[in-house]
Scaffold this motif. Structure first.
Motif, PDB file in Angstrom:
ATOM      1  N   ARG A  71       0.838  -1.207   0.000  1.00  0.00           N
ATOM      2  CA  ARG A  71       0.000   0.000   0.000  1.00  0.00           C
ATOM      3  C   ARG A  71       0.868   1.251   0.000  1.00  0.00           C
ATOM      4  O   ARG A  71       0.615   2.192  -0.745  1.00  0.00           O
ATOM      5  CB  ARG A  71      -0.933   0.002   1.210  1.00  0.00           C
ATOM      6  N   ASP A  72       1.915   1.253   0.837  1.00  0.00           N
ATOM      7  CA  ASP A  72       2.817   2.402   0.892  1.00  0.00           C
ATOM      8  C   ASP A  72       3.524   2.609  -0.441  1.00  0.00           C
ATOM      9  O   ASP A  72       3.669   3.741  -0.912  1.00  0.00           O
ATOM     10  CB  ASP A  72       3.848   2.226   2.010  1.00  0.00           C
ATOM     11  N   LEU A  73       3.956   1.510  -1.046  1.00  0.00           N
ATOM     12  CA  LEU A  73       4.629   1.595  -2.340  1.00  0.00           C
ATOM     13  C   LEU A  73       3.684   2.132  -3.411  1.00  0.00           C
ATOM     14  O   LEU A  73       4.065   2.965  -4.231  1.00  0.00           O
ATOM     15  CB  LEU A  73       5.167   0.226  -2.746  1.00  0.00           C
ATOM     16  N   SER A  74       2.442   1.676  -3.387  1.00  0.00           N
ATOM     17  CA  SER A  74       1.463   2.153  -4.352  1.00  0.00           C
ATOM     18  C   SER A  74       1.203   3.645  -4.175  1.00  0.00           C
ATOM     19  O   SER A  74       1.143   4.396  -5.157  1.00  0.00           O
ATOM     20  CB  SER A  74       0.159   1.368  -4.207  1.00  0.00           C
ATOM     21  N   ALA A  75       1.057   4.093  -2.929  1.00  0.00           N
ATOM     22  CA  ALA A  75       0.836   5.521  -2.669  1.00  0.00           C
ATOM     23  C   ALA A  75       2.044   6.332  -3.120  1.00  0.00           C
ATOM     24  O   ALA A  75       1.892   7.414  -3.714  1.00  0.00           O
ATOM     25  CB  ALA A  75       0.558   5.745  -1.187  1.00  0.00           C
ATOM     26  N   ALA A  76       3.245   5.827  -2.861  1.00  0.00           N
ATOM     27  CA  ALA A  76       4.453   6.530  -3.292  1.00  0.00           C
ATOM     28  C   ALA A  76       4.533   6.577  -4.814  1.00  0.00           C
ATOM     29  O   ALA A  76       4.952   7.583  -5.393  1.00  0.00           O
ATOM     30  CB  ALA A  76       5.694   5.850  -2.713  1.00  0.00           C
ATOM     31  N   HIS A  77       4.110   5.498  -5.474  1.00  0.00           N
ATOM     32  CA  HIS A  77       4.117   5.476  -6.938  1.00  0.00           C
ATOM     33  C   HIS A  77       3.134   6.507  -7.506  1.00  0.00           C
ATOM     34  O   HIS A  77       3.440   7.196  -8.481  1.00  0.00           O
ATOM     35  CB  HIS A  77       3.779   4.076  -7.444  1.00  0.00           C
ATOM     36  N   VAL A  78       1.964   6.612  -6.886  1.00  0.00           N
ATOM     37  CA  VAL A  78       0.977   7.606  -7.327  1.00  0.00           C
ATOM     38  C   VAL A  78       1.546   9.009  -7.146  1.00  0.00           C
ATOM     39  O   VAL A  78       1.438   9.860  -8.036  1.00  0.00           O
ATOM     40  CB  VAL A  78      -0.345   7.430  -6.547  1.00  0.00           C
ATOM     41  N   GLU A  79       2.178   9.255  -5.990  1.00  0.00           N
ATOM     42  CA  GLU A  79       2.764  10.569  -5.737  1.00  0.00           C
ATOM     43  C   GLU A  79       3.890  10.860  -6.717  1.00  0.00           C
ATOM     44  O   GLU A  79       3.998  11.971  -7.240  1.00  0.00           O
ATOM     45  CB  GLU A  79       3.281  10.630  -4.304  1.00  0.00           C
ATOM     46  N   LEU A  80       4.721   9.841  -6.994  1.00  0.00           N
ATOM     47  CA  LEU A  80       5.811  10.013  -7.950  1.00  0.00           C
ATOM     48  C   LEU A  80       5.264  10.331  -9.343  1.00  0.00           C
ATOM     49  O   LEU A  80       5.787  11.206 -10.038  1.00  0.00           O
ATOM     50  CB  LEU A  80       6.663   8.747  -8.000  1.00  0.00           C
ATOM     51  N   SER A  81       4.199   9.646  -9.735  1.00  0.00           N
ATOM     52  CA  SER A  81       3.594   9.907 -11.044  1.00  0.00           C
ATOM     53  C   SER A  81       3.052  11.323 -11.110  1.00  0.00           C
ATOM     54  O   SER A  81       3.225  12.022 -12.122  1.00  0.00           O
ATOM     55  CB  SER A  81       2.471   8.910 -11.318  1.00  0.00           C
ATOM     56  N   ALA A  82       2.390  11.772 -10.047  1.00  0.00           N
ATOM     57  CA  ALA A  82       1.837  13.136 -10.027  1.00  0.00           C
ATOM     58  C   ALA A  82       2.962  14.161 -10.114  1.00  0.00           C
ATOM     59  O   ALA A  82       2.862  15.143 -10.864  1.00  0.00           O
ATOM     60  CB  ALA A  82       1.008  13.343  -8.769  1.00  0.00           C
ATOM     61  N   LEU A  83       4.031  13.953  -9.356  1.00  0.00           N
ATOM     62  CA  LEU A  83       5.161  14.885  -9.407  1.00  0.00           C
ATOM     63  C   LEU A  83       5.829  14.870 -10.776  1.00  0.00           C
ATOM     64  O   LEU A  83       6.222  15.913 -11.298  1.00  0.00           O
ATOM     65  CB  LEU A  83       6.174  14.552  -8.314  1.00  0.00           C
ATOM     66  N   GLY A  84       5.958  13.677 -11.350  1.00  0.00           N
ATOM     67  CA  GLY A  84       6.538  13.584 -12.693  1.00  0.00           C
ATOM     68  C   GLY A  84       5.684  14.297 -13.729  1.00  0.00           C
ATOM     69  O   GLY A  84       6.207  15.003 -14.602  1.00  0.00           O
ATOM     70  N   ASN A  85       4.369  14.130 -13.631  1.00  0.00           N
ATOM     71  CA  ASN A  85       3.474  14.824 -14.566  1.00  0.00           C
ATOM     72  C   ASN A  85       3.576  16.331 -14.386  1.00  0.00           C
ATOM     73  O   ASN A  85       3.596  17.084 -15.369  1.00  0.00           O
ATOM     74  CB  ASN A  85       2.032  14.365 -14.352  1.00  0.00           C
ATOM     75  N   ARG A  86       3.614  16.782 -13.131  1.00  0.00           N
ATOM     76  CA  ARG A  86       3.721  18.222 -12.885  1.00  0.00           C
ATOM     77  C   ARG A  86       5.045  18.753 -13.426  1.00  0.00           C
ATOM     78  O   ARG A  86       5.094  19.821 -14.045  1.00  0.00           O
ATOM     79  CB  ARG A  86       3.630  18.514 -11.393  1.00  0.00           C
ATOM     80  N   MET A  87       6.131  18.000 -13.222  1.00  0.00           N
ATOM     81  CA  MET A  87       7.438  18.423 -13.699  1.00  0.00           C
ATOM     82  C   MET A  87       7.464  18.480 -15.229  1.00  0.00           C
ATOM     83  O   MET A  87       7.972  19.439 -15.811  1.00  0.00           O
ATOM     84  CB  MET A  87       8.512  17.461 -13.199  1.00  0.00           C
TER      85      MET A  87
END
Length: 150
Positions: A71-87
């Motif tokens: 669950r933690d890894l999935s949440a971190a992956h979602v956050e990483l994807s959002a940050l990557g999209n924003r970047m």
């Protein structure tokens, strides 16, 4: 020729009662050995059951921890994807602004709709007036407040 064994007193040949007694002692010894082996096997089985219970508890805890980590890894992956999209969006915007510094027509300087009005001097407060439909608003397609002179 016939051998006479009477003179030796039947040495070494057991009687039938002695045979049955010896057989009973062998069966008794075998039974005691099997009973001891059975007690040891039952003790081993109890130890194995205890070990299995402990191992099953540890396995369940490990699976619970693994699910938590997933669950933690999935949440971190979602956050990483959002940050990557924003970047990527920021990089794209920076690249577009470098290629075209004025992407919208509204940001391009518009000519003064009231060139005949005198400019205000330094230190004077700006005054504005509301454009009516018949004034400069219809000519350049804008309506609303327009900067005017003092």
């Amino acid at each position: 020729m016939e051998i006479e064994d009477e003179e030796f007193g039947c040495l070494g040949i057991p009687t039938e009662a002695q045979i049955w007694k010896q057989q009973a002692e062998l069966v008794q010894a075998e039974y005691e050995q099997v009973a001891a082996d059975l007690r040891q096997a039952r003790a081993n089985i109890l130890k194995l059951v205890d070990i299995h219970a402990v191992t099953a508890r540890e396995r369940d805890q490990a699976l619970h921890l693994l699910a938590s980590y997933k669950r933690d890894l999935s949440a971190a992956h979602v956050e990483l994807s959002a940050l990557g999209n924003r970047m990527r969006g920021m990089q794209m915007a920076a690249r577009q602004s470098a290629e075209n510094p004025y992407p919208f027509r509204e940001t391009v300087a518009v000519s003064d709709p009231f060139p005949s009005l005198p400019m205000q001097g330094p230190g004077e407060a700006p005054q504005s007036r509301l454009c009516s439909d018949g004034e400069a608003g219809e000519a350049d397609g804008t309506t609303g407040l327009a900067e005017t002179t003092p």
